[in-house]
Design a protein around this motif. Structure first.
Motif, PDB file in Angstrom:
ATOM      1  N   ALA A  26      37.322  73.998  31.798  1.00 29.76           N
ATOM      2  CA  ALA A  26      37.480  75.173  30.938  1.00 29.76           C
ATOM      3  C   ALA A  26      36.151  75.877  30.721  1.00 29.76           C
ATOM      4  O   ALA A  26      36.089  77.114  30.673  1.00 29.76           O
ATOM      5  N   ALA A  27      35.077  75.102  30.609  1.00 31.60           N
ATOM      6  CA  ALA A  27      33.776  75.678  30.270  1.00 31.60           C
ATOM      7  C   ALA A  27      33.249  76.602  31.355  1.00 31.60           C
ATOM      8  O   ALA A  27      32.427  77.481  31.073  1.00 31.60           O
ATOM      9  N   ASN A  28      33.687  76.431  32.603  1.00 32.38           N
ATOM     10  CA  ASN A  28      33.263  77.345  33.655  1.00 32.38           C
ATOM     11  C   ASN A  28      33.606  78.790  33.295  1.00 32.38           C
ATOM     12  O   ASN A  28      32.823  79.705  33.528  1.00 32.38           O
ATOM     13  N   SER A  29      34.789  78.989  32.726  1.00 29.63           N
ATOM     14  CA  SER A  29      35.204  80.342  32.339  1.00 29.63           C
ATOM     15  C   SER A  29      34.368  80.849  31.175  1.00 29.63           C
ATOM     16  O   SER A  29      33.953  82.018  31.157  1.00 29.63           O
ATOM     17  N   TRP A  30      34.113  80.010  30.185  1.00 29.87           N
ATOM     18  CA  TRP A  30      33.299  80.436  29.036  1.00 29.87           C
ATOM     19  C   TRP A  30      31.889  80.824  29.480  1.00 29.87           C
ATOM     20  O   TRP A  30      31.366  81.857  29.070  1.00 29.87           O
ATOM     21  N   LEU A  31      31.280  79.996  30.332  1.00 28.25           N
ATOM     22  CA  LEU A  31      29.910  80.257  30.762  1.00 28.25           C
ATOM     23  C   LEU A  31      29.813  81.529  31.589  1.00 28.25           C
ATOM     24  O   LEU A  31      28.898  82.347  31.393  1.00 28.25           O
ATOM     25  N   ALA A  32      30.753  81.689  32.519  1.00 28.01           N
ATOM     26  CA  ALA A  32      30.711  82.877  33.372  1.00 28.01           C
ATOM     27  C   ALA A  32      30.908  84.146  32.554  1.00 28.01           C
ATOM     28  O   ALA A  32      30.177  85.131  32.716  1.00 28.01           O
ATOM     29  N   ARG A  33      31.899  84.138  31.661  1.00 25.17           N
ATOM     30  CA  ARG A  33      32.163  85.331  30.865  1.00 25.17           C
ATOM     31  C   ARG A  33      30.998  85.638  29.928  1.00 25.17           C
ATOM     32  O   ARG A  33      30.584  86.803  29.800  1.00 25.17           O
ATOM     33  N   ALA A  34      30.444  84.621  29.292  1.00 27.21           N
ATOM     34  CA  ALA A  34      29.314  84.839  28.392  1.00 27.21           C
ATOM     35  C   ALA A  34      28.114  85.391  29.159  1.00 27.21           C
ATOM     36  O   ALA A  34      27.441  86.321  28.700  1.00 27.21           O
ATOM     37  N   ALA A  35      27.834  84.832  30.335  1.00 31.80           N
ATOM     38  CA  ALA A  35      26.685  85.288  31.122  1.00 31.80           C
ATOM     39  C   ALA A  35      26.858  86.722  31.583  1.00 31.80           C
ATOM     40  O   ALA A  35      25.939  87.540  31.473  1.00 31.80           O
ATOM     41  N   LEU A  36      28.038  87.046  32.102  1.00 31.00           N
ATOM     42  CA  LEU A  36      28.238  88.354  32.720  1.00 31.00           C
ATOM     43  C   LEU A  36      28.554  89.444  31.701  1.00 31.00           C
ATOM     44  O   LEU A  36      28.449  90.625  32.007  1.00 31.00           O
ATOM     45  N   ILE A  41      22.154  89.042  33.822  1.00 40.77           N
ATOM     46  CA  ILE A  41      22.360  88.522  35.176  1.00 40.77           C
ATOM     47  C   ILE A  41      23.522  89.250  35.854  1.00 40.77           C
ATOM     48  O   ILE A  41      24.517  89.600  35.217  1.00 40.77           O
ATOM     49  N   ASP A  42      23.370  89.513  37.148  1.00 43.94           N
ATOM     50  CA  ASP A  42      24.448  90.139  37.910  1.00 43.94           C
ATOM     51  C   ASP A  42      25.336  89.061  38.523  1.00 43.94           C
ATOM     52  O   ASP A  42      24.965  87.880  38.595  1.00 43.94           O
ATOM     53  N   ALA A  43      26.530  89.469  38.983  1.00 43.05           N
ATOM     54  CA  ALA A  43      27.528  88.508  39.453  1.00 43.05           C
ATOM     55  C   ALA A  43      27.066  87.755  40.695  1.00 43.05           C
ATOM     56  O   ALA A  43      27.320  86.551  40.844  1.00 43.05           O
ATOM     57  N   ALA A  44      26.381  88.439  41.633  1.00 43.36           N
ATOM     58  CA  ALA A  44      25.924  87.771  42.851  1.00 43.36           C
ATOM     59  C   ALA A  44      24.864  86.714  42.540  1.00 43.36           C
ATOM     60  O   ALA A  44      24.901  85.603  43.088  1.00 43.36           O
ATOM     61  N   THR A  96      38.599  88.966  30.185  1.00 45.13           N
ATOM     62  CA  THR A  96      38.301  87.988  29.146  1.00 45.13           C
ATOM     63  C   THR A  96      38.421  86.590  29.742  1.00 45.13           C
ATOM     64  O   THR A  96      39.042  86.396  30.794  1.00 45.13           O
ATOM     65  N   ALA A  97      37.838  85.609  29.077  1.00 48.30           N
ATOM     66  CA  ALA A  97      37.880  84.238  29.579  1.00 48.30           C
ATOM     67  C   ALA A  97      39.323  83.744  29.710  1.00 48.30           C
ATOM     68  O   ALA A  97      39.694  83.128  30.712  1.00 48.30           O
ATOM     69  N   ALA A  98      40.152  84.006  28.696  1.00 45.89           N
ATOM     70  CA  ALA A  98      41.527  83.512  28.696  1.00 45.89           C
ATOM     71  C   ALA A  98      42.346  84.155  29.808  1.00 45.89           C
ATOM     72  O   ALA A  98      43.087  83.472  30.531  1.00 45.89           O
ATOM     73  N   THR A  99      42.245  85.467  29.951  1.00 40.70           N
ATOM     74  CA  THR A  99      42.996  86.161  31.005  1.00 40.70           C
ATOM     75  C   THR A  99      42.567  85.674  32.374  1.00 40.70           C
ATOM     76  O   THR A  99      43.402  85.409  33.251  1.00 40.70           O
ATOM     77  N   GLY A 100      41.262  85.545  32.577  1.00 43.64           N
ATOM     78  CA  GLY A 100      40.768  85.077  33.861  1.00 43.64           C
ATOM     79  C   GLY A 100      41.249  83.675  34.194  1.00 43.64           C
ATOM     80  O   GLY A 100      41.672  83.407  35.317  1.00 43.64           O
ATOM     81  N   ALA A 203      20.293  93.554  41.855  1.00 46.46           N
ATOM     82  CA  ALA A 203      20.036  92.209  41.335  1.00 46.46           C
ATOM     83  C   ALA A 203      19.316  92.273  39.994  1.00 46.46           C
ATOM     84  O   ALA A 203      18.430  93.104  39.776  1.00 46.46           O
ATOM     85  N   SER A 204      19.703  91.383  39.110  1.00 53.80           N
ATOM     86  CA  SER A 204      19.079  91.299  37.788  1.00 53.80           C
ATOM     87  C   SER A 204      19.300  89.900  37.245  1.00 53.80           C
ATOM     88  O   SER A 204      20.436  89.425  37.193  1.00 53.80           O
ATOM     89  N   VAL A 205      18.217  89.247  36.868  1.00 56.21           N
ATOM     90  CA  VAL A 205      18.308  87.875  36.350  1.00 56.21           C
ATOM     91  C   VAL A 205      17.425  87.753  35.116  1.00 56.21           C
ATOM     92  O   VAL A 205      16.265  88.160  35.135  1.00 56.21           O
ATOM     93  N   ASP A 206      17.982  87.224  34.039  1.00 58.39           N
ATOM     94  CA  ASP A 206      17.170  86.884  32.877  1.00 58.39           C
ATOM     95  C   ASP A 206      17.304  85.387  32.618  1.00 58.39           C
ATOM     96  O   ASP A 206      18.137  84.710  33.222  1.00 58.39           O
ATOM     97  N   LEU A 207      16.469  84.872  31.744  1.00 55.71           N
ATOM     98  CA  LEU A 207      16.409  83.422  31.525  1.00 55.71           C
ATOM     99  C   LEU A 207      17.727  82.880  30.983  1.00 55.71           C
ATOM    100  O   LEU A 207      18.212  81.832  31.426  1.00 55.71           O
ATOM    101  N   THR A 208      18.331  83.600  30.045  1.00 54.85           N
ATOM    102  CA  THR A 208      19.581  83.127  29.451  1.00 54.85           C
ATOM    103  C   THR A 208      20.701  83.118  30.481  1.00 54.85           C
ATOM    104  O   THR A 208      21.463  82.147  30.599  1.00 54.85           O
ATOM    105  N   GLY A 209      20.814  84.198  31.242  1.00 52.58           N
ATOM    106  CA  GLY A 209      21.851  84.269  32.265  1.00 52.58           C
ATOM    107  C   GLY A 209      21.679  83.198  33.321  1.00 52.58           C
ATOM    108  O   GLY A 209      22.651  82.566  33.755  1.00 52.58           O
ATOM    109  N   ALA A 210      20.424  82.973  33.747  1.00 43.44           N
ATOM    110  CA  ALA A 210      20.163  81.925  34.730  1.00 43.44           C
ATOM    111  C   ALA A 210      20.510  80.553  34.156  1.00 43.44           C
ATOM    112  O   ALA A 210      21.041  79.682  34.867  1.00 43.44           O
TER     113      ALA A 210
END
Length: 290
Positions: A26-36, A41-44, A96-100, A203-210
């Motif tokens: 489940a946490a994969n969805s939370w982390l991805a949605r929160a990061a993006l 950070i960009d999706a790639a 959203t995390a739930a829909t995804g 491309a865009s990466v920040d510390l939190t997203g990484a």
């Protein structure tokens, strides 16, 4: 000999371990949605960092395991794994995390049923009803209207689910699951590098997203898959499949608590239809098996 029966304490430990194994999925969805949604950070880049950290963690687990185990990665499986990871990331730019999670889970299960039919498994009336109910739930979620999710994101997440369904089907009997998964993660890295090069301009990466991407790859993917592969042999096949029905529900609850996401009536009804339909398929499959 009488079959071995689990005592009460062992059953409780197995239940707790199984419940705990659902959290990384489940946490994969939370982390991805929160990061993006909340970081730069960009999706790639999220995809590439997730796959690289997942490969590193899984190969560390293989090394720590010591003994030589059978199985290795395969380029077609790696392509399916990469397709899942990339589409998953890009879909969470808008979903959203739930829909995804619901779209992903529904697409995975419908794909695996379809692959089973293609392989000669003939579903009965109850199973067909379950598939149609799940498919109808997904269709109802996507139907144009006020609370319909963005179509592009929804189609990408369905594509991610199809890719993961193919990857799961290809992985059956391929050898030690952790070693095979580690090999497939490693083979995705050239694909991830190509994706990052293609999207380099944005491309865009920040510390939190990484950090979210590393957690998604090393912890919720690498350690999470290893934990799940440890639990699965202890469960009956139907139980292992049925318990995964809880993942979209856990994601939805976490989405409300952790990400302040709303739960719409459309999403709630679609969740009941999709999980109910898949549950019918799983339970009927178990009833038919000797």
């Amino acid at each position: 000999m009488r079959p071995h029966r689990l005592n009460g304490m062992t059953k409780l430990r197995l239940f707790l371990l199984t419940a705990f194994a659902m959290l990384p999925l489940a946490a994969n969805s939370w982390l991805a949605r929160a990061a993006l949604r909340d970081t730069a950070i960009d999706a790639a880049s999220f995809t590439s960092i997730r796959l690289a950290s997942g490969a590193l963690m899984l190969w560390l687990l293989v090394w720590l395991g010591g003994k030589v185990r059978s199985g290795s990665g395969h380029w077609l499986s790696a392509l399916a794994l990469f397709g899942y990871a990339a589409l998953f990331s890009f879909a969470y730019l808008s979903l959203t995390a739930a829909t995804g999670a619901l779209l992903l889970f529904g697409a995975v299960q419908v794909t695996m049923v379809a692959l089973g039919i293609r392989g000669g498994d003939r579903p009965d009336t109850i199973q067909l009803t379950g598939v149609m109910l799940a498919f109808g739930g997904l269709l109802g979620l996507l139907w144009p209207g006020l609370h319909a999710p963005p179509l592009a994101g929804a189609l990408m997440m369905i594509g991610a689910g199809i890719a993961w369904g193919i990857y799961s089907a290809r992985g059956k009997g391929a050898g030690d699951p952790i070693r095979v998964t580690a090999g497939n993660f490693l083979l995705t890295l050239p694909m991830a590098a190509i994706l990052s090069l293609i999207t380099l301009q944005g491309a865009s990466v920040d510390l939190t997203g990484a950090g979210y991407a590393v957690a998604s790859g090393a912890i919720t993917s690498g350690l999470g898959y290893a934990l799940w592969y440890t639990v699965v042999p202890l469960l009956r096949a139907a139980t292992a499949a049925t318990v995964q029905l809880s993942v979209p529900v856990i994601v939805a609850i976490g989405g409300v608590i952790l990400l302040s996401e709303p739960i719409t009536l459309r999403l709630a009804l679609a969740t009941v239809a999709v999980l109910g339909g898949i549950g019918l398929v799983i339970l009927e499959r178990q009833r038919r098996q000797p």
